[in-house]
Design a protein around this motif. Structure first.
Motif, short mmCIF file in Angstrom:
data_model
loop_
_atom_site.label_atom_id
_atom_site.label_comp_id
_atom_site.label_asym_id
_atom_site.label_seq_id
_atom_site.Cartn_x
_atom_site.Cartn_y
_atom_site.Cartn_z
N GLU A 180 0.56 -1.43 0.33
CA GLU A 180 0.21 -0.23 0.21
C GLU A 180 0.73 0.95 0.07
OE1 GLU A 180 -3.31 0.42 2.83
OE2 GLU A 180 -2.40 1.86 3.73
N LYS A 181 0.76 2.25 -0.86
CA LYS A 181 1.26 3.31 -0.91
C LYS A 181 0.78 4.84 -1.37
CE LYS A 181 3.39 2.50 -5.25
NZ LYS A 181 4.71 2.69 -6.00
N ARG A 182 0.34 5.60 -0.82
CA ARG A 182 0.85 6.83 -0.65
C ARG A 182 1.03 7.73 -1.92
NH1 ARG A 182 -3.77 9.08 2.71
NH2 ARG A 182 -2.69 10.74 2.80
N VAL A 183 0.29 7.99 -3.33
CA VAL A 183 0.78 8.64 -3.82
C VAL A 183 -0.10 10.25 -4.84
CG1 VAL A 183 1.73 7.48 -5.03
CG2 VAL A 183 -0.21 7.25 -6.06
N ILE A 184 0.18 11.17 -5.93
CA ILE A 184 0.43 12.43 -6.13
C ILE A 184 0.86 11.73 -8.14
CG2 ILE A 184 0.43 14.34 -6.31
CD1 ILE A 184 1.11 14.95 -3.01
N TYR A 185 -0.38 12.41 -8.63
CA TYR A 185 -0.09 12.07 -9.78
C TYR A 185 0.34 13.21 -10.27
CZ TYR A 185 -1.86 7.50 -10.18
OH TYR A 185 -2.03 5.49 -10.07
N ALA A 186 0.98 13.54 -10.94
CA ALA A 186 1.09 14.76 -12.02
C ALA A 186 1.42 14.85 -13.75
CB ALA A 186 2.88 15.25 -11.80
N PHE A 187 0.29 15.07 -13.67
CA PHE A 187 -0.42 15.50 -14.96
C PHE A 187 0.41 15.82 -16.41
CE2 PHE A 187 -3.10 13.79 -11.85
CZ PHE A 187 -3.65 12.49 -12.79
N PRO A 188 0.65 16.18 -17.88
CA PRO A 188 1.46 16.79 -18.39
C PRO A 188 0.73 17.63 -19.32
CG PRO A 188 0.71 14.70 -19.06
CD PRO A 188 0.31 14.35 -18.30
N THR A 189 -0.69 17.35 -19.19
CA THR A 189 -1.69 18.47 -19.56
C THR A 189 -2.50 18.91 -19.05
OG1 THR A 189 -2.61 17.35 -21.44
CG2 THR A 189 -0.95 17.89 -21.81
N LEU A 190 -2.96 20.16 -18.79
CA LEU A 190 -4.48 20.06 -17.76
C LEU A 190 -5.67 19.39 -18.23
CD1 LEU A 190 -6.68 22.34 -16.04
CD2 LEU A 190 -6.68 23.47 -18.68
N GLN A 191 -6.27 18.45 -20.30
CA GLN A 191 -6.87 18.01 -20.14
C GLN A 191 -6.56 16.28 -19.35
OE1 GLN A 191 -5.16 20.12 -22.95
NE2 GLN A 191 -6.71 21.33 -22.66
N ASP A 192 -5.26 16.30 -19.10
CA ASP A 192 -5.24 14.52 -19.12
C ASP A 192 -5.73 14.73 -17.52
OD1 ASP A 192 -3.69 12.97 -20.74
OD2 ASP A 192 -2.29 14.65 -21.36
N SER A 193 -5.76 15.71 -16.67
CA SER A 193 -5.31 15.61 -15.09
C SER A 193 -7.21 15.35 -14.90
CB SER A 193 -5.15 17.26 -14.60
OG SER A 193 -6.73 18.33 -14.92
N PHE A 194 -7.90 15.68 -15.97
CA PHE A 194 -9.22 15.13 -15.33
C PHE A 194 -9.58 15.11 -14.33
CE2 PHE A 194 -6.10 11.04 -15.55
CZ PHE A 194 -6.77 11.00 -14.26
N ALA A 195 -9.32 16.27 -13.85
CA ALA A 195 -9.91 16.89 -12.03
C ALA A 195 -10.88 16.31 -12.58
CB ALA A 195 -9.79 18.42 -12.43
N PRO A 196 -11.55 15.70 -11.05
CA PRO A 196 -12.99 15.48 -11.19
C PRO A 196 -14.22 16.66 -10.82
CG PRO A 196 -12.13 14.76 -9.55
CD PRO A 196 -10.98 15.60 -10.31
N ASN A 197 -15.37 16.26 -11.89
CA ASN A 197 -16.11 17.69 -11.83
C ASN A 197 -16.70 17.56 -10.13
OD1 ASN A 197 -16.10 17.47 -14.16
ND2 ASN A 197 -18.29 16.17 -14.85
N SER A 198 -15.71 18.87 -9.26
CA SER A 198 -15.75 19.24 -8.25
C SER A 198 -15.76 20.48 -7.78
CB SER A 198 -15.19 18.51 -7.74
OG SER A 198 -15.55 18.77 -5.32
N ALA A 199 -15.85 20.90 -7.51
CA ALA A 199 -16.01 23.27 -7.09
C ALA A 199 -15.31 22.83 -6.22
CB ALA A 199 -17.19 23.76 -6.33
N GLU A 200 -14.55 21.80 -5.84
CA GLU A 200 -13.09 22.13 -4.39
C GLU A 200 -12.66 21.48 -5.00
OE1 GLU A 200 -16.00 19.74 -2.76
OE2 GLU A 200 -17.17 22.00 -2.33
N LEU A 201 -12.30 20.87 -6.07
CA LEU A 201 -11.74 20.09 -6.63
C LEU A 201 -10.56 20.89 -8.38
CD1 LEU A 201 -11.82 17.05 -6.03
CD2 LEU A 201 -9.90 18.47 -4.63
N ILE A 202 -9.31 21.14 -8.23
CA ILE A 202 -8.80 22.06 -9.69
C ILE A 202 -7.82 21.40 -9.84
CG2 ILE A 202 -10.05 24.72 -9.43
CD1 ILE A 202 -6.85 25.23 -7.81
N ALA A 203 -7.22 21.26 -11.13
CA ALA A 203 -6.05 20.66 -11.54
C ALA A 203 -4.87 22.43 -12.08
CB ALA A 203 -5.89 20.17 -13.19
#
Length: 148
Positions: free
Chosen positions: A64-87
């Motif tokens: 088990e490990k905890r990771v953060i994803y770093a995305f190459p483009t804004l489109q790839d970040s597929f930020a969830p449809n949430s008013a509380e999360l941004i890329a």
């Protein structure tokens, strides 16, 4: 922004306490060495409106490990449809620098190819700590706990 400009921004934004700017200058070669292995000068990190990075827990039968994803483009970040999360776009050296201070995170996975989310380059927190420790001159006995 190239890697030298990113490092200079880290130095300029560091607390002017006489220690932190000097520490960043000393670890800069290690940060640049790691950043040079990556394809992009900035990545998108999904974060809260309070700038807290989204951490994902990956598990399998033995690990088990905890990771953060770093995305190459804004489109790839597929930020969830949430008013509380941004890329947010963040320079690569700043991401690597922050990893040192993220005690609850095991690694950052840099997704390198736009449109390809199944493979990436993993930078482990312990590896960057070792690399930085080698860069620090003997005047710094240990990495300060509030480095980032």
């Amino acid at each position: 922004m190239n890697l030298d400009q990113q490092i200079q921004l880290l130095i300029d934004d560091a607390p002017n306490d006489g220690t932190m700017p000097r520490l960043i200058k000393e670890i800069a070669p290690g940060l640049k060495q790691l950043a040079a292995k990556l394809r992009h000068e900035q990545y998108y990190i999904i974060q809260s409106l309070n700038s807290e990075w989204l951490v994902t827990t990956i598990t399998n039968r033995t690990l088990e490990k905890r990771v953060i994803y770093a995305f190459p483009t804004l489109q790839d970040s597929f930020a969830p449809n949430s008013a509380e999360l941004i890329a947010a776009p963040i320079p690569v050296t700043h991401i690597l620098f922050q990893l040192v201070a993220l005690e609850t995170v095991d690694s950052i996975i840099f997704l390198e190819t736009p449109g390809e989310a199944s493979t990436g380059y993993e930078v482990k927190r312990q590896d960057i700590q070792k690399l930085i420790q080698v860069q620090i001159k003997p005047s710094f006995n240990q990495i300060p706990p509030d480095i980032a």
